[in-house]
Structures are given as C-alpha cells and as structure tokens.
Design a protein around this motif. Structure first.
Motif, PDB file in Angstrom:
ATOM      1  N   LEU A 103       0.856  -1.158  -0.141  1.00  0.00           N
ATOM      2  CA  LEU A 103      -0.107  -0.048  -0.072  1.00  0.00           C
ATOM      3  C   LEU A 103       0.857   1.218   0.013  1.00  0.00           C
ATOM      4  CD1 LEU A 103      -2.905  -0.998   2.500  1.00  0.00           C
ATOM      5  CD2 LEU A 103      -2.995  -0.755   0.043  1.00  0.00           C
ATOM      6  N   MET A 104       1.916   1.110   0.660  1.00  0.00           N
ATOM      7  CA  MET A 104       2.953   2.299   0.831  1.00  0.00           C
ATOM      8  C   MET A 104       3.530   2.776  -0.372  1.00  0.00           C
ATOM      9  SD  MET A 104       6.113   3.265   0.976  1.00  0.00           S
ATOM     10  CE  MET A 104       7.246   2.132   1.385  1.00  0.00           C
ATOM     11  N   ILE A 105       3.847   1.499  -1.214  1.00  0.00           N
ATOM     12  CA  ILE A 105       4.496   1.736  -2.536  1.00  0.00           C
ATOM     13  C   ILE A 105       3.442   2.387  -3.616  1.00  0.00           C
ATOM     14  CG2 ILE A 105       5.270   0.519  -4.613  1.00  0.00           C
ATOM     15  CD1 ILE A 105       6.665  -1.471  -2.594  1.00  0.00           C
ATOM     16  N   GLY A 106       2.356   1.611  -3.546  1.00  0.00           N
ATOM     17  CA  GLY A 106       1.317   2.120  -4.489  1.00  0.00           C
ATOM     18  C   GLY A 106       0.845   3.466  -4.422  1.00  0.00           C
ATOM     19  N   LEU A 107       0.638   3.856  -3.125  1.00  0.00           N
ATOM     20  CA  LEU A 107      -0.007   5.292  -2.878  1.00  0.00           C
ATOM     21  C   LEU A 107       0.925   6.249  -2.881  1.00  0.00           C
ATOM     22  CD1 LEU A 107      -2.123   4.343   0.267  1.00  0.00           C
ATOM     23  CD2 LEU A 107      -2.934   4.734  -2.166  1.00  0.00           C
ATOM     24  N   VAL A 108       2.166   6.185  -2.568  1.00  0.00           N
ATOM     25  CA  VAL A 108       3.297   7.079  -2.633  1.00  0.00           C
ATOM     26  C   VAL A 108       3.743   7.146  -4.056  1.00  0.00           C
ATOM     27  CG1 VAL A 108       5.616   7.663  -1.858  1.00  0.00           C
ATOM     28  CG2 VAL A 108       4.052   6.799  -0.202  1.00  0.00           C
ATOM     29  N   ALA A 109       3.772   6.148  -4.801  1.00  0.00           N
ATOM     30  CA  ALA A 109       4.456   6.127  -6.169  1.00  0.00           C
ATOM     31  C   ALA A 109       3.224   6.993  -6.781  1.00  0.00           C
ATOM     32  CB  ALA A 109       4.683   4.843  -6.755  1.00  0.00           C
ATOM     33  N   VAL A 110       2.043   6.498  -6.812  1.00  0.00           N
ATOM     34  CA  VAL A 110       1.076   7.479  -7.553  1.00  0.00           C
ATOM     35  C   VAL A 110       0.720   8.883  -6.988  1.00  0.00           C
ATOM     36  CG1 VAL A 110      -1.469   7.452  -7.706  1.00  0.00           C
ATOM     37  CG2 VAL A 110      -0.514   5.362  -8.176  1.00  0.00           C
ATOM     38  N   GLY A 111       1.111   9.242  -5.721  1.00  0.00           N
ATOM     39  CA  GLY A 111       1.009  10.457  -5.413  1.00  0.00           C
ATOM     40  C   GLY A 111       1.964  11.360  -6.112  1.00  0.00           C
ATOM     41  N   ILE A 112       3.461  10.772  -6.022  1.00  0.00           N
ATOM     42  CA  ILE A 112       4.435  11.556  -6.855  1.00  0.00           C
ATOM     43  C   ILE A 112       3.938  11.741  -8.290  1.00  0.00           C
ATOM     44  CG2 ILE A 112       6.788  11.423  -7.537  1.00  0.00           C
ATOM     45  CD1 ILE A 112       7.410   9.560  -5.183  1.00  0.00           C
ATOM     46  N   SER A 113       3.774  10.533  -8.965  1.00  0.00           N
ATOM     47  CA  SER A 113       3.487  10.797 -10.373  1.00  0.00           C
ATOM     48  C   SER A 113       2.119  11.506 -10.574  1.00  0.00           C
ATOM     49  CB  SER A 113       3.237   9.545 -11.087  1.00  0.00           C
ATOM     50  OG  SER A 113       1.986   8.579 -10.452  1.00  0.00           O
ATOM     51  N   MET A 114       1.019  11.687  -9.970  1.00  0.00           N
ATOM     52  CA  MET A 114      -0.134  12.293 -10.154  1.00  0.00           C
ATOM     53  C   MET A 114       0.047  13.982  -9.792  1.00  0.00           C
ATOM     54  SD  MET A 114      -4.052  11.717  -8.505  1.00  0.00           S
ATOM     55  CE  MET A 114      -3.468  12.092  -6.704  1.00  0.00           C
ATOM     56  N   THR A 115       0.630  14.008  -8.651  1.00  0.00           N
ATOM     57  CA  THR A 115       1.031  15.372  -8.447  1.00  0.00           C
ATOM     58  C   THR A 115       1.920  16.234  -9.320  1.00  0.00           C
ATOM     59  OG1 THR A 115       1.093  14.894  -5.963  1.00  0.00           O
ATOM     60  CG2 THR A 115       1.885  16.904  -6.378  1.00  0.00           C
ATOM     61  N   THR A 225      -6.316   5.276  -9.681  1.00  0.00           N
ATOM     62  CA  THR A 225      -6.935   4.037  -9.004  1.00  0.00           C
ATOM     63  C   THR A 225      -6.088   2.893  -9.680  1.00  0.00           C
ATOM     64  OG1 THR A 225      -9.031   5.115  -8.293  1.00  0.00           O
ATOM     65  CG2 THR A 225      -8.662   2.582  -8.107  1.00  0.00           C
ATOM     66  N   VAL A 226      -6.398   2.726 -11.035  1.00  0.00           N
ATOM     67  CA  VAL A 226      -5.636   1.705 -11.739  1.00  0.00           C
ATOM     68  C   VAL A 226      -4.020   1.822 -11.652  1.00  0.00           C
ATOM     69  CG1 VAL A 226      -5.449   0.455 -14.132  1.00  0.00           C
ATOM     70  CG2 VAL A 226      -7.428   1.636 -13.215  1.00  0.00           C
ATOM     71  N   GLY A 227      -3.632   3.118 -11.673  1.00  0.00           N
ATOM     72  CA  GLY A 227      -2.250   3.417 -11.399  1.00  0.00           C
ATOM     73  C   GLY A 227      -1.479   2.745 -10.246  1.00  0.00           C
ATOM     74  N   VAL A 228      -2.308   2.540  -9.197  1.00  0.00           N
ATOM     75  CA  VAL A 228      -1.700   1.924  -7.894  1.00  0.00           C
ATOM     76  C   VAL A 228      -1.307   0.638  -8.322  1.00  0.00           C
ATOM     77  CG1 VAL A 228      -2.125   1.219  -5.656  1.00  0.00           C
ATOM     78  CG2 VAL A 228      -2.916   3.609  -6.331  1.00  0.00           C
ATOM     79  N   SER A 229      -2.250  -0.247  -9.114  1.00  0.00           N
ATOM     80  CA  SER A 229      -1.884  -1.510  -9.195  1.00  0.00           C
ATOM     81  C   SER A 229      -0.646  -1.588 -10.235  1.00  0.00           C
ATOM     82  CB  SER A 229      -2.945  -2.222 -10.114  1.00  0.00           C
ATOM     83  OG  SER A 229      -3.245  -1.553 -11.096  1.00  0.00           O
ATOM     84  N   VAL A 230      -0.416  -0.764 -11.265  1.00  0.00           N
ATOM     85  CA  VAL A 230       0.531  -0.563 -11.949  1.00  0.00           C
ATOM     86  C   VAL A 230       2.051  -0.432 -11.161  1.00  0.00           C
ATOM     87  CG1 VAL A 230       1.733   0.593 -14.021  1.00  0.00           C
ATOM     88  CG2 VAL A 230      -0.744   0.115 -13.851  1.00  0.00           C
ATOM     89  N   ALA A 231       1.855   0.558 -10.274  1.00  0.00           N
ATOM     90  CA  ALA A 231       2.967   0.790  -9.373  1.00  0.00           C
ATOM     91  C   ALA A 231       3.429  -0.324  -8.468  1.00  0.00           C
ATOM     92  CB  ALA A 231       2.608   1.976  -8.485  1.00  0.00           C
ATOM     93  N   VAL A 232       2.277  -1.041  -8.084  1.00  0.00           N
ATOM     94  CA  VAL A 232       2.607  -2.323  -7.263  1.00  0.00           C
ATOM     95  C   VAL A 232       3.460  -3.464  -8.050  1.00  0.00           C
ATOM     96  CG1 VAL A 232       1.686  -4.159  -5.958  1.00  0.00           C
ATOM     97  CG2 VAL A 232       0.816  -1.993  -5.675  1.00  0.00           C
TER      98      VAL A 232
END
Length: 302
Positions: A103-115, A225-232
């Motif tokens: 969860l940390m990986i998916g949320l943080v990675a998506v947070g970086i790329s989305m921001t 939302t889909v990007g979290v799965s890609v990040a994982v």
C-alpha cells in the motif's frame, strides 16, 4: 384552483432545471458505483487489504524477520499456514506485513506521479504557448521510453532500495498523468462556462482552481486508482530484480526473488506472495473500472 396550476407547473419546471446539490451528486455516484459487481468485489478486496495492513501486528503470529521460528523450508501446516522460507521465517507473517509495503508503494508512487503530472498538464493546458509546448515536448521525450526503462535508469542513478524504487516508479508514470490532464484542460477551456467566466474577468487562480481543476478530476481519479496496481507491479518487478526492497524486507517482490531458487523444492515461497500481488492488482483494477463507469454521465444514466 386554476390559478394554482401554473404556479405548480412553474415549481416543477424550476426543479427540473435546478442543478443537483453536492449531496445528491454524491448519492448518484455511489448508486452508480454499487451497481457494478466488479466495483463491489474490488472494494471488498481493498478493504481487506487495508485491514490486514492496519492490523498486521495482531494478525501475524511472528515477527516478519524472525528466523528459525520453524524448520527451514517447512510446507504449510497448522502452525505455519503459508510454510516457512529458507531461513525458517514464517511466510504468512511476512506476507501479512508485506501488505503495508504494498500500500505504501502504490499510494506514494501514484502520489508522486499524479502530483507532478497534474501540475505539468494543468500549467501546459492553461497557458499553452511556448511554455505549454516545452512542457509537453518534455513529456513526449519521456513517453518515448518505456516505464520499465525509466524506472531502471532512475534506480541505477539513485541506487537500489525500496525508497528509490518508489521514486523511480513515480517518475516513470508522470507523462501519463500530464497527458490526461493536458487533454482534459483543453476540452474544458473550450466550454461555454469557462469562456463566460474568463470574459467576466475571473482571475487566473479562480479559473484554474474553481473551474478547471474540479472538472478534470474524474479521469485523474480513475487513472490513479488503476495506477496503484501498475505501481505495485513495477515495484515488485524491481524488487524481484534486486533493485528495489532489499533483504530482509518482507516486500512481496523481494519474497518472490528469495524463493525462486527453491521453486521446485518449496513452491509455497513464491506461490503465496504471487497470489497476494495478483489479488491486490485485481482489486485496484476492478475498483478503477467501476469508478470509470460511475463517473461517466452517459453510463450513469443508462
């Protein structure tokens, strides 16, 4: 009585043209989301994943890095539900604690790329001109490389670690968010409400944060939302290659990498973390598809 009928008709017509309130829009969105069986399944999977991550110390019977809690390479049993690895560590405990890292990986990675991507796309779409061209041409350069290549190059520069893997995965997805935001901004800028607000002298801050940003959130939420799965998946792949999480971290990709040498003798070491990755990715994808249908006005009205 005859005089009341026109008034009643007028009230009904006013109700018909009055836009729904925020609570009504939220209710319509939730109803549309709950009509999707896939979204409900995805939501249940993710709720379970979050619950496991939050209550990992209470669920896991052992510390994830504690060695010799059982015989090495012991198969699944009543004491060790997922068996043990080559160091005698309880695999169930490691998979449970690994949900936190996932969860940390998916949320943080998506947070970086989305921001970063949303800021770039919003600035490029709103300003256009030379600044917009420079920003989007830079995104086109990143688009010419695959996500895996960008992530590998970033990790090669920063060094192998879980933190650097998260940063690498976040950087590799920036162009997608920038492109989606840029296209959505261009569409909204050509609508009458935005032209009217601009003609009336609305300031740049109001145009961006009051008119543009709220109306481009729908596609961004779905992609995130889909990007979290890609990040994982990307972070797990980097850990599997030895470029992400390092031993003894209980990250699922790292557990897979540690168990590949024992695949024939102890297949459970790779089976259970692999299933955990697959189920987590499935949950985010199903929820993302449900959100896309719920946020689409045409599908919501059908």
């Amino acid at each position: 009585m005859a005089n009341l009928k026109p008034a009643m008709v007028a009230d009904q017509s006013l109700e018909a043209i009055t836009p729904p309130s925020r609570a009504q829009r939220l209710g319509q969105f939730l109803q549309a989301l709950l009509r999707s069986p896939g979204a409900k399944v995805g939501a249940v999977i993710l709720l379970l994943l979050f619950a496991v991550a939050i209550f990992a110390p209470a669920i896991a019977p052992f510390e994830p890095s504690q060695m010799n809690v059982g015989p090495a390479l012991s198969p699944p049993s009543a004491e060790h539900w997922f068996g043990t690895d080559n160091f005698g560590r309880d695999l169930f405990s490691r998979v449970v604690y690994g949900s936190r890292l996932t969860l940390m990986i998916g949320l943080v990675a998506v947070g970086i790329s989305m921001t970063v991507g949303v800021v770039v796309g919003l600035v490029a779409g709103y300003t256009e001109g030379w600044l917009g061209n420079i920003l989007m041409r830079a995104m086109d350069v990143l688009f010419s490389f695959t996500e895996t290549l960008i992530a590998l190059a970033t990790v090669a520069v920063l060094g192998p670690s879980l933190r650097n893997a998260v940063i690498a995965v976040g950087i590799s997805s920036i162009p997608y968010y920038a492109r989606i935001t840029y296209g959505a901004v261009l569409v909204e800028k050509n609508k009458e409400y935005f032209r009217a607000a601009k003609t009336l002298g609305a300031r740049h801050g109001r145009l961006i944060f009051r008119h543009l940003f709220p109306n481009i959130l729908s596609p961004i939420i779905v992609v995130a939302t889909v990007g979290v799965s890609v990040a994982v998946l990307s972070a797990s792949a980097l850990s599997f290659l030895g470029l992400g999480a390092q031993p003894p971290s209980p990250e699922w990709g790292a557990i897979l990498a540690a168990g590949r040498d024992y695949f024939r003798r102890a297949p459970w070491i790779t089976t259970f973390p692999g299933l955990a990755i697959a189920v987590s990715v499935l949950g985010f994808n199903l929820l993302g598809d449900g959100l896309r249908a719920a946020l689409d006005p045409q599908q919501r009205q059908s």
